[in-house]
Design an enzyme around this catalytic site. Sequence first.
Site, mmCIF file in Angstrom:
data_model
loop_
_atom_site.group_PDB
_atom_site.id
_atom_site.type_symbol
_atom_site.label_atom_id
_atom_site.label_comp_id
_atom_site.label_asym_id
_atom_site.label_seq_id
_atom_site.Cartn_x
_atom_site.Cartn_y
_atom_site.Cartn_z
ATOM 1 N N TRP A 146 55.575 45.244 99.304
ATOM 2 C CA TRP A 146 55.275 43.816 99.478
ATOM 3 C C TRP A 146 54.113 43.380 98.594
ATOM 4 C CZ3 TRP A 146 56.341 39.201 101.707
ATOM 5 C CH2 TRP A 146 55.281 38.298 101.824
ATOM 6 N N ASN A 148 51.588 39.713 98.013
ATOM 7 C CA ASN A 148 51.272 38.287 97.983
ATOM 8 C C ASN A 148 50.106 38.079 97.026
ATOM 9 O OD1 ASN A 148 50.175 39.419 100.728
ATOM 10 N ND2 ASN A 148 48.958 37.580 100.535
ATOM 11 N N ASP A 149 49.362 37.029 97.178
ATOM 12 C CA ASP A 149 48.307 36.598 96.257
ATOM 13 C C ASP A 149 47.920 37.526 95.100
ATOM 14 O OD1 ASP A 149 48.299 35.438 98.739
ATOM 15 O OD2 ASP A 149 46.132 35.395 98.949
ATOM 16 N N PHE A 205 41.648 41.857 102.009
ATOM 17 C CA PHE A 205 42.227 40.546 101.699
ATOM 18 C C PHE A 205 41.813 40.102 100.292
ATOM 19 C CE2 PHE A 205 43.319 38.284 105.980
ATOM 20 C CZ PHE A 205 44.220 39.288 106.277
ATOM 21 N N ASP A 271 38.460 35.105 101.126
ATOM 22 C CA ASP A 271 38.879 34.927 99.732
ATOM 23 C C ASP A 271 37.724 34.547 98.799
ATOM 24 O OD1 ASP A 271 41.297 35.317 101.012
ATOM 25 O OD2 ASP A 271 41.853 33.199 100.978
ATOM 26 N N GLU A 322 42.595 28.097 101.653
ATOM 27 C CA GLU A 322 42.591 29.522 101.285
ATOM 28 C C GLU A 322 42.364 29.639 99.775
ATOM 29 O OE1 GLU A 322 45.434 31.655 104.522
ATOM 30 O OE2 GLU A 322 46.529 30.793 102.867
HETATM 31 C C1 FRU Z 1 46.755 33.632 101.189
HETATM 32 C C2 FRU Z 1 46.148 34.599 102.176
HETATM 33 C C3 FRU Z 1 44.668 34.751 101.948
HETATM 34 C C4 FRU Z 1 44.394 36.107 102.489
HETATM 35 C C5 FRU Z 1 45.642 36.861 102.117
HETATM 36 C C6 FRU Z 1 46.027 37.935 103.078
HETATM 37 O O1 FRU Z 1 48.091 33.809 100.963
HETATM 38 O O2 FRU Z 1 46.367 34.170 103.476
HETATM 39 O O3 FRU Z 1 43.893 33.731 102.535
HETATM 40 O O4 FRU Z 1 43.263 36.674 101.920
HETATM 41 O O5 FRU Z 1 46.673 35.912 102.054
HETATM 42 O O6 FRU Z 1 47.049 38.724 102.585
#
Ligand code: FRU
Length: 628
Positions: A146, A148-149, A205, A271, A322
């Site tokens: 997986w 994300n960001d 994170f 973040d 975020e």
């Molecule tokens: C944004 C978020 C961030 C956080 C991360 C966790 O997509 O929610 O705020 O650090 O994803 O995976």
Amino acid sequence: MKTKVLNISKNFLMACAASLSLASCQSGSNQGFTLEQQGDTLTLVRITQPAKYLLLPVEERSAENQVCLITGNPADTEMDVRLAKEKTDYFVPFELPAGAKETVIRIRKAPKDALCWKEMKLSDTFDTGNRDQFRPLYHHSPLYGWMNDANGLVYKDGEYHLYFQYNPYGSVWGNMHWGHSVSRDLVHWEHLPAALARDTMGHIFSGSSVVDVDNTAGYGAGEIVSFYTSASDKNGQIQCMAHSSDNGRTFTKYEKNPILTPFDGLKDFRDPKVFWYAPEKKWVMIVSADKEMRFYSSQDLKDWTYMSAFGEGYGVQPSQFECPDMVELPVNGDVNNKKWALIVNINPGCLFGGSATQYFVGDFNGKEFICDTKPEEVKWMDWGKDHYATVCFSNTGDRVIAMPWMSNWQYANIVPTQQFRSANALPRELSMYSEGKNVYLAVNPIKELDAIRKETKEIDNFAVQADKEVEMNTLFDSNDGAFEIDMKVSVDGSGVAGFKLMNSKGEYVDIYLEQTAGKLVMDRVHSGIVDFGKNSIPHEKEAHDNRIANSINYVDDFALATWGPLSADKEHALRIYVDKCSVEIFLDGGKVAMTNLVFPNEPYNSLHFYSKDGSYQVDSLKLYKLAL
Ligand code: FRU
């Protein structure tokens, strides 16, 4: 009759196999490990045969189990893995320490009769060959697991470092690590081992990285120093620091972490974005704090002082802030007139539901951000539905390069891929332009992408008359779904000027300029697989904001159209990038960017031009096949 005999013998064989593996559960070592089941849901896996990995079978719909390598060190950390109960969707590699005589892995909450005990195996290899029809060709995606960001983005010594929110133990959100890839051109990516792993303090994170040129932190001039949020139920969300002495490959976490905690006990405080503010020779950190951004300053990257907050009541309301970033750019290329853009990712709040990136333009006096516009004014960085957590690379000189994660929290966990989930959108170069009194960001694909054009087709200009389709079949003889379309059109100011990107199954993405309404539209209702959420089952427990559970009943959230503003100009330029499961449009020099996922059952390979209530002219049309 024959069949029956065969069935009996098959059952008999299965029974033998089951009893064999039961024997090995207690004492056998024929697989190189033994299972010691202590009670119903606690098992110790004792590994005696040297191997690089224990391959763990995952069933995405099953509940999380806790898997922990036991070394006796207080740093031993449990990882959440959805071990197979009834069927194995795929395997993930659990790395074993090299040279150990015996390795012990503790697994909690997996019942004795779960399938995982039969399926797990030792291996020296893990196959990362692509098995996914939707894996993009020229967008960055993780080899497996997986994502994300994109975060921690930094350029140093000719390398762009792309860190990203990563779960190596499954293709849904969990176990946040910083995955790591590097590139010299932002297009060809090399995959490296994860740079920061979830630890006993919490998930790692999102955050940011800087190059500490003047050695303000004392680790050495030019070292990469990174900032992330450590998130756990125990400690909440607190900001931490780590530094790297080997050009971002490995990191040492600061022994006095955390470096910053919320002064008011805020739950959503994360973040950290750190940048150097040259006029006052100091570092600035922006942290998203629920529905505002908080600004801090520091001389040494370790001690931080609160300065100000911005955002309460600004932009779409209400929405969770975020992943902040803030960049300074010349307006219309005039270096004597620079402005700051504060990038605020919000979830939810997207015009079309779920997550999106907005920004505010204004000034920064070293202490506070002062917005040029009224709180209710919203500026979007992208007008699609799959553009989120966008932040920029640091240390890139005059260039400002942003990298969005190409998904939406509404359905990111259940899109129809499995070996990997999520890619990043194309890196974009940001600039600023003014229109009347207002200043906006222009968002354009980076110029490095031109180098991957492999085959070009130029088509002479032509007219599209009202209610007559112009079909352009077979874009490329062999088409693997990765191409670029550059097009200039002249419209007459009324009606709809459109074209469909279509495949032989009749699936299509409908893109059109709705002139009187002043809209550019991308409609993915008929784009291919759009109902993947229909049968999804919510997980019992979710570690982070119930994000997977929130994904159910999303079906109408995917099958929709998104739109952005279209100027009244007669001529428009469109650059469109298609890559297996995504369509990105950049309109009129980047005044509108629109990023959307699509899941066609076969690559789109024809264009169908149409016009309603008027005609339009395609002045130029170039097609480029793209490949690395
Ligand atoms: C944004 C978020 C961030 C956080 C991360 C966790 O997509 O929610 O705020 O650090 O994803 O995976």
